[in-house]
Design a protein around this motif. Structure first.
Motif, short mmCIF file in Angstrom:
data_model
loop_
_atom_site.label_atom_id
_atom_site.label_comp_id
_atom_site.label_asym_id
_atom_site.label_seq_id
_atom_site.Cartn_x
_atom_site.Cartn_y
_atom_site.Cartn_z
N THR A 111 48.86 43.45 50.47
CA THR A 111 49.45 43.58 51.80
C THR A 111 48.96 42.44 52.68
O THR A 111 48.01 41.74 52.31
N ASP A 112 49.59 42.28 53.86
CA ASP A 112 49.08 41.24 54.76
C ASP A 112 48.09 41.82 55.77
O ASP A 112 47.76 41.19 56.77
N GLU A 125 36.82 51.11 43.87
CA GLU A 125 35.43 50.95 43.46
C GLU A 125 34.79 52.31 43.21
O GLU A 125 34.11 52.50 42.20
N SER A 126 35.02 53.25 44.11
CA SER A 126 34.35 54.53 43.89
C SER A 126 34.98 55.31 42.73
O SER A 126 34.31 56.13 42.11
N ALA A 127 36.24 54.97 42.40
CA ALA A 127 36.86 55.66 41.26
C ALA A 127 36.68 54.88 39.96
O ALA A 127 37.13 55.31 38.90
N GLY A 128 36.05 53.70 40.02
CA GLY A 128 35.83 52.91 38.80
C GLY A 128 37.10 52.27 38.26
O GLY A 128 37.22 52.04 37.06
N ILE A 129 38.04 51.95 39.14
CA ILE A 129 39.30 51.33 38.70
C ILE A 129 39.26 49.84 39.02
O ILE A 129 38.82 49.45 40.10
N LEU A 130 39.73 49.05 38.07
CA LEU A 130 39.75 47.59 38.30
C LEU A 130 40.65 47.26 39.48
O LEU A 130 41.80 47.72 39.55
N VAL A 131 40.13 46.45 40.41
CA VAL A 131 40.90 46.19 41.63
C VAL A 131 40.80 44.73 42.05
O VAL A 131 39.76 44.09 41.90
N ASN A 132 41.90 44.24 42.58
CA ASN A 132 41.95 42.88 43.12
C ASN A 132 42.66 42.93 44.46
O ASN A 132 43.72 43.54 44.58
N ALA A 133 42.03 42.30 45.48
CA ALA A 133 42.74 42.10 46.74
C ALA A 133 43.11 40.62 46.76
O ALA A 133 42.23 39.76 46.61
N VAL A 134 44.39 40.34 46.93
CA VAL A 134 44.88 38.97 46.78
C VAL A 134 44.17 38.03 47.76
O VAL A 134 44.07 38.33 48.95
N ASP A 135 43.67 36.92 47.24
CA ASP A 135 42.98 35.90 48.04
C ASP A 135 41.77 36.42 48.79
O ASP A 135 41.42 35.92 49.85
N ASP A 136 41.13 37.45 48.26
CA ASP A 136 39.97 38.02 48.94
C ASP A 136 38.93 38.43 47.89
O ASP A 136 38.76 39.61 47.59
N PRO A 137 38.22 37.43 47.33
CA PRO A 137 37.29 37.74 46.23
C PRO A 137 36.22 38.74 46.63
O PRO A 137 35.74 39.49 45.79
N ALA A 138 35.87 38.79 47.92
CA ALA A 138 34.82 39.72 48.35
C ALA A 138 35.27 41.16 48.17
O ALA A 138 34.44 42.07 48.08
N HIS A 139 36.58 41.38 48.16
CA HIS A 139 37.10 42.73 47.97
C HIS A 139 37.89 42.83 46.68
O HIS A 139 38.94 43.46 46.61
N SER A 140 37.33 42.18 45.65
CA SER A 140 37.99 42.22 44.34
C SER A 140 36.95 42.45 43.26
O SER A 140 35.88 41.85 43.29
N ARG A 141 37.26 43.32 42.31
CA ARG A 141 36.40 43.50 41.15
C ARG A 141 36.78 42.46 40.10
O ARG A 141 35.95 42.00 39.33
N GLY A 161 37.16 31.85 42.10
CA GLY A 161 37.72 32.36 43.35
C GLY A 161 37.42 31.48 44.54
O GLY A 161 37.95 31.67 45.62
N GLY A 162 36.55 30.49 44.35
CA GLY A 162 36.14 29.65 45.47
C GLY A 162 37.27 28.81 46.03
O GLY A 162 37.67 28.99 47.18
N VAL A 163 37.77 27.88 45.22
CA VAL A 163 38.82 27.00 45.71
C VAL A 163 40.00 27.08 44.73
O VAL A 163 40.11 26.27 43.82
#
Ligand code: SAH
Length: 498
Positions: A111-112, A125-141, A161-163
């Motif tokens: 989402t934007d 994270e709390s359910a142990g499911i693989l997750v990615n937030a697009v362009d946001d490595p801090a909120h991605s497993r 994920g840096g550049v």
């Protein structure tokens, strides 16, 4: 690469450069930020949060991996809606809530709204499911790599994920480097695996067989679209117990001299060749790009003194290929335009040697673009003719170049003369005699596309004298016709024009 470099890359040796990872045996020195893996998502429930452009891109990727996809968003774009209607995508209209992730293998938040993406991350994270937030490595497993797709061969690239732009840049380079036919090659390999196992039960023998295959002409046959021929060559080799043939000839156009104008295919073949036969039209800058260890044979041609007669070149190609070499016959421009390419491969075809022809940018095209003289233009010329100004070597001095002059005098047509400098006076005279205006402009373009390119503007009436006073040297070509008037306006290279 020197032998030393190779040694340093061997497993078990200490690494020379800091930051390079040795995956050959000993554990890596630097911890990995991400563990690379390929995930089988076929029929696996996956969730996409968001219904816009980014979600659409991720949907396509997940769909191509065969995932069982659900999208959650209050609204979705038309393309996603079409997928829903086609029954390929489930849509849960509305805002994201915790219940959506139940039973999911993998979730992508696209989402934007950063707050929503973060909420998705926390829930997964709390359910142990693989997750990615697009362009946001801090909120991605996990993060998604840049991909070079030669299915079933896939190359995944990540800069952690840096550049991301760096990975994309490298990907573009790999795209250029790796032939598109690699997927076909991989498929052919797996198709023939059972036969190879049956015929060569010993794994070491099998490995040697495949290594021979990779070193020979078969991959290039596949890349050139001759998959059936490659398959039967492989089957023959496996049935007969003979190693697959190695020798082949690649007749390659090297363009007008500027290395940037080589094709990817030409460059790849140049870097694999065992022997290279080249002539004086192939520029030194291009020869620089040939594999260092390749043997170089100069078979150069100048209009009057042939270093090797054509017939000998033809036979040499056959002999070298029969001896198991990958032979590169490098020619200036395009091999099938005034290049005798046809003669050279006729002999190969007769001797049943695998060969391939790779087009090059012909010097007329190179000269035209780099001199700012379009060969056709709606206001000046509706057609273009390429002619040769060279007389056959067998002709005596008394023999004149005979072209169909009457066909070359249309003022709305551009005529490009290859090998025409020596005969320029005679050519101009004949064109005028047959009705072309004496003041028709002519461009003489010397060493087109190279840093030494020179453009001299003349006209039919004074052509021979202008060539003489400018001391034009080969290679040069003539562009005759009103398009030459555009040079003043379109000459983007701005070299010293006279
Ligand atoms: N196969 C080549 C042509 C070979 S004939 C091609 O497609 O371009 C050789 C002639 O090509 C030369 O006499 C010259 O007229 C032309 N030529 C080749 N390279 C050239 C260059 N860099 N600049 C100008 N003319 C060139």
């Amino acid at each position: 690469m020197s032998k030393n470099d190779l040694d340093q890359n061997r497993p078990g040796k200490p690494r020379a450069a800091a930051g390079m990872r040795d995956n050959g045996g000993s554990p890596p020195e630097m911890p990995m930020d991400y563990f690379p893996l390929f995930l089988n998502l076929k029929q696996q429930p996956c969730l996409l949060v968001g219904g816009g452009e980014i979600a659409l891109r991720k949907m396509r990727l997940l769909a191509s991996a065969g995932a069982d996809l659900t999208v959650v968003a209050p609204q979705i774009c038309d393309e996603l809606l079409a997928e829903v209607r086609a029954g390929r995508l489930n849509w849960r209209p509305g805002e994201f809530s915790l219940s959506h992730i139940v039973g999911m293998r993998l979730v992508i938040a696209a989402t934007d709204q950063p707050a929503v993406n973060q909420a998705v991350f926390a829930a997964c994270e709390s359910a142990g499911i693989l997750v990615n937030a697009v362009d946001d490595p801090a909120h991605s497993r996990f993060i998604t790599p840049a991909i070079v797709d030669r299915a079933p061969l896939t190359i995944a690239l990540s800069t952690g994920g840096g550049v991301p732009v760096l990975a994309r840049h490298l990907r573009a380079q790999l795209e250029a480097l790796i032939p598109h036919g690699w997927g076909d090659l991989a498929r052919l390999g797996s198709e023939l695996r059972p036969l190879a196992k049956e015929k060569l039960p010993d794994p070491a023998a099998r490995r040697e067989f495949w290594e021979n295959v990779l070193a020979g002409p078969i991959p290039d046959q596949v890349f050139a679209g001759q998959v059936n021929a490659a398959r039967s060559a492989l089957e023959d080799a496996l049935h007969s117990g003979q190693p697959p043939v190695r020798g082949a000839v690649y007749l390659v156009g090297s363009g007008p001299g500027n290395p940037d104008l080589l094709t990817f295919r030409a460059l790849r073949l140049m870097q694999q060749a065992d022997v290279v036969l080249y002539d004086n039209l192939v520029s030194p800058a291009i020869m620089e790009l040939v594999r260092r260890d390749a043997e170089r044979v100069y078979v150069g041609k100048k209009a009057s003194n042939h270093a090797l007669p054509q017939e000998e070149i033809n036979q040499l190609l056959v002999r070298l290929a029969q001896a198991g070499n990958k032979v590169l016959r490098l020619k200036g421009g395009d091999p099938f335009i005034f290049g005798r390419g046809g003669e050279e491969i006729a002999e190969l075809a007769a001797a049943q040697i695998p060969f391939e022809v790779v087009p090059g940018i012909t010097s007329a095209a190179g000269a035209s673009c780099y001199a700012g003289i379009p060969l056709t233009h709606r206001d000046y010329a509706q057609s273009v003719t390429f002619v040769t100004g060279h007389r056959r070597a067998t002709e005596s001095e008394a023999d004149k170049l005979e072209l169909d002059w009457a066909r070359l005098v249309n003022p709305q047509e551009t005529v490009v003369v290859y090998m025409g400098v020596a005969q320029a006076g005679y050519i101009a005279e004949q064109l005028i005699q047959h009705g072309r205006e004496a003041n028709t402009p002519v461009a003489i373009i010397e060493r087109a596309t190279t840093p030494q390119q020179r453009v001299v503007i003349s006209q039919l009436a004074t052509l021979a004298a202008d060539i003489h006073s400018a001391a034009i040297k080969p290679p040069a070509l003539l562009i005759i016709g009103h398009v030459v008037e555009l040079h003043g306006q379109l000459n983007w290279r701005q070299e010293a024009a006279s």
